[in-house]
Design an enzyme around this catalytic site. Structure first.
Site, PDB file in Angstrom:
ATOM      1  N   ASP A  77      -8.853  -6.036   9.453  1.00 54.46           N
ATOM      2  CA  ASP A  77      -8.334  -4.969   8.591  1.00 54.46           C
ATOM      3  C   ASP A  77      -8.398  -3.613   9.277  1.00 54.46           C
ATOM      4  OD1 ASP A  77      -7.810  -6.573   6.312  1.00 54.46           O
ATOM      5  OD2 ASP A  77      -9.937  -6.555   5.820  1.00 54.46           O
ATOM      6  N   ASP A 133       0.803  -1.235   0.000  1.00 53.11           N
ATOM      7  CA  ASP A 133       0.000   0.000   0.000  1.00 53.11           C
ATOM      8  C   ASP A 133       0.829   1.276   0.000  1.00 53.11           C
ATOM      9  OD1 ASP A 133      -2.255  -1.551   0.154  1.00 53.11           O
ATOM     10  OD2 ASP A 133      -2.401  -1.414   2.308  1.00 53.11           O
TER      11      ASP A 133
END
Length: 583
Positions: A521, A297
């Site tokens: 998450d 990411d």
């Protein structure tokens, strides 16, 4: 994409119908004009070629991998043709524009891989279905000229001697082949404590080094050296770590923000990467194949979430301007890649984030820039990983990017939205080829995280959707049951995917479980913490969305803990919806 809570995949924002028509018309004009020029150039080029054809056959379908070597004059465009003798039917292809007419298959170059120098090679691949026999094709032509000088039959793919994996410093082409991977006992104990969890508690998963304290161990837990020592105790010869602590981490999200500020690159180097490298370089670990997943990411955010994009954030602009991501990734690659038994794999997003033309190529080029930063070279990159901690389906069996419904391409459906790819396998194989074109080693490999992309259970489609219109066709047949490809946090309905497996497809080093199933998450509501993790509304099941997910509901499960913390309800759902199903 979603690491221990990560930003929404910054896929392409929705275009108006008028903008889409304009784009399509402009593209067609460019293709036509390019075709005239290419034809003129090819008229004077003498074609000569060799072809190596291999396949992976599972009885009702197969993938074909074709390596083309240009032994003639340099080409600026190419067309490969061959035929099958049975009823093989094309499902999807990558690294070229695939089509089928009867038994004949045609593969034309993409815009980015048309140039083929003398002696250069290129690999293309496709997935097919069939029944009955599946004989290999016997002849190939490149720009109309038979290949191999003997009627065009395929040549066997040469084999390369495999280095002795017990000898320190001999990097294998694929470290997962012949490996006994490490099972993290901390994750395994949590999995085994769940009802039915013993069925998967012996699977290898990634160990996340998501802050400086994780090197020594957090709250009495195992640190880096503890895991390496335990791997030796287990008799394992491969262990997987996630290097995940860049300054200004996850610049387009909140759930997985990190401890280092945007200008803390010196701390990242001295307090994080240097100690990790020192421990991994200890000679006692020289016979371990240490796989490092580098900074998920990060780099793709500098393409999709910066000024000029509707999803831009101030923090992503800042990280692009100060070079923290590029130089941080380069430093990690350089320090870790100098250790002979370390295998660096850089995060490559996923198809629902980078599968559009204006994201795909620029992301590869930026990764190549990082691979040359801070003293690193592309030789210190062993491969790339896609779908890390995300939910994108490995394969969509009931529709392909080449399908049309009443003359309308599936690319025009709301779900695909002009993406070039419909699943992770085709995206990963295309990403690999584009990376080679950018300058990475031709043997570079790919990993796909399949920890949560199974999408099994009672809601899994069993066939194509209705042919009434393109949206009904795609939505009825897609196995990825998310509301939108931009949804990334604790997705309802998800299931365990393919179990970790070495060399499952051409160009793919392994299917891996880098995100340990059962780890959240991100929190579904704000939870004060000392881990630097914020509250991201994409983890809130009541959230109605933003531009990154087309202003749809988030699709997140309720009552989730902080990112990286154990989420029993999600673990149970992942097992229920596993595909292939659990025994």
């Amino acid at each position: 994409m979603r690491s221990q809570g990560s930003p929404a995949p910054a896929g392409r924002p929705a275009r108006s119908a008028r903008a889409r028509r304009g784009l399509a018309a402009g593209t067609a004009a460019l293709m036509l004009a390019g075709g005239v020029v290419a034809a003129a150039q090819q008229a004077s080029a003498a074609a000569s070629c060799k072809v190596a054809y291999t396949k992976n056959d599972w009885g009702s379908g197969f993938t074909a991998s074709i390596t083309i070597t240009n032994t003639g004059d340099a080409l600026s465009s190419w067309t490969l043709r061959y035929s099958y003798s049975g009823n093989q039917r094309l499902a999807s292809g990558w690294n070229g524009r695939w089509s089928q007419s009867g038994q004949q298959i045609t593969v034309q170059n993409e815009a980015w891989n048309g140039s083929l120098a003398t002696g250069a090679t290129i690999n293309v691949g496709a997935q097919f279905s069939y029944s009955g026999t599946n004989a290999d094709p016997t002849s190939f032509t490149l720009n109309g000229t038979p290949c191999n000088g003997d009627g065009g039959g395929p040549t066997p793919t040469p084999t390369t001697p495999t280095p002795d994996p017990t000898s320190p410093g001999n990097r294998l082409d694929n470290p997962y082949v012949g490996a006994k991977p490490y099972v993290n006992p901390e994750w395994s104990a949590k999995a085994a404590a769940e009802p039915g969890g013993s069925r998967i508690a012996n699977q290898p998963t990634g160990v996340w080094l998501d802050r400086i304290a994780a090197i020594e161990g957090v709250n009495g837990g195992m640190g880096l050296r503890d895991h390496l020592d335990e791997a030796l105790e287990q008799g394992a010869n491969l262990i997987q770590f996630v290097i995940y602590n860049l300054p200004g981490r996850d610049c387009s999200a909140l759930a997985s923000n990190g401890e280092l500020g945007p200008d803390d690159l010196p701390r990242y180097k001295a307090e994080y990467i240097d100690p990790i490298a020192a421990i991994m370089a200890d000679p006692k670990y020289a016979n371990l194949r240490i796989v490092t997943v580098i900074e998920i990411d990060s780099l793709p955010n500098l393409i999709t979430n910066v000024s000029g994009r509707p999803t831009a954030t101030e923090m992503c602009d800042r990280m692009k301007a100060n070079g923290g991501y590029v130089n941080g990734v380069g430093y990690a690659l350089n320090k870790l890649g100098a250790i002979p038994n370390v295998y660096n794999y850089i995060d490559a997003g996923h198809h629902g984030w980078l599968g559009w033309d204006d994201n795909f190529g620029p992301s590869v080029d930026l990764i190549y820039q990082a691979a040359n930063a801070s003293g690193s070279t592309p030789a210190k990159v062993h491969g790339f990983i896609t779908n890390t901690a995300n939910y994108s389906a490995l394969k969509e069996p009931y529709f392909t990017i080449n399908d049309t419904v009443n003359g309308t391409s599936v690319r025009q459906s709301k779900w695909v939205d002009w993406n070039r790819y419909v699943d992770e396998l085709s995206y990963a194989q295309a990403f690999r080829q584009r990376a080679v074109q950018a300058g990475f080693d031709r043997n570079v490999g790919m990993l796909i995280d399949t920890s949560r992309n199974g999408w099994g259970g009672p809601n899994r489609p069993t066939g194509p959707g209705p042919m009434t219109d393109v949206n009904a066709y795609v939505n009825g047949g897609r196995v990825d049951r998310r509301i939108h490809l931009g949804n990334w946090c604790n997705q309802a309905g998800a299931g365990l995917g393919e179990r970790p497996k070495a060399a499952p497809e051409p160009g793919i080093d392994a299917y891996v479980w880098i995100k340990p199933p059962g780890e959240s998450d991100g929190a579904s509501k704000e939870i004060p913490n000392d881990e630097g993790k914020g509250f991201d509304r994409m983890c809130d099941p009541t959230y109605t969305g933003n531009v990154r997910n087309g202003n749809n509901m988030s699709g997140a499960l309720p009552d989730a803990p902080l990112s990286g913390h154990w989420f029993s309800a999600q673990f149970q759902e992942l097992m229920r919806n596993a595909y292939p199903p659990l025994n």
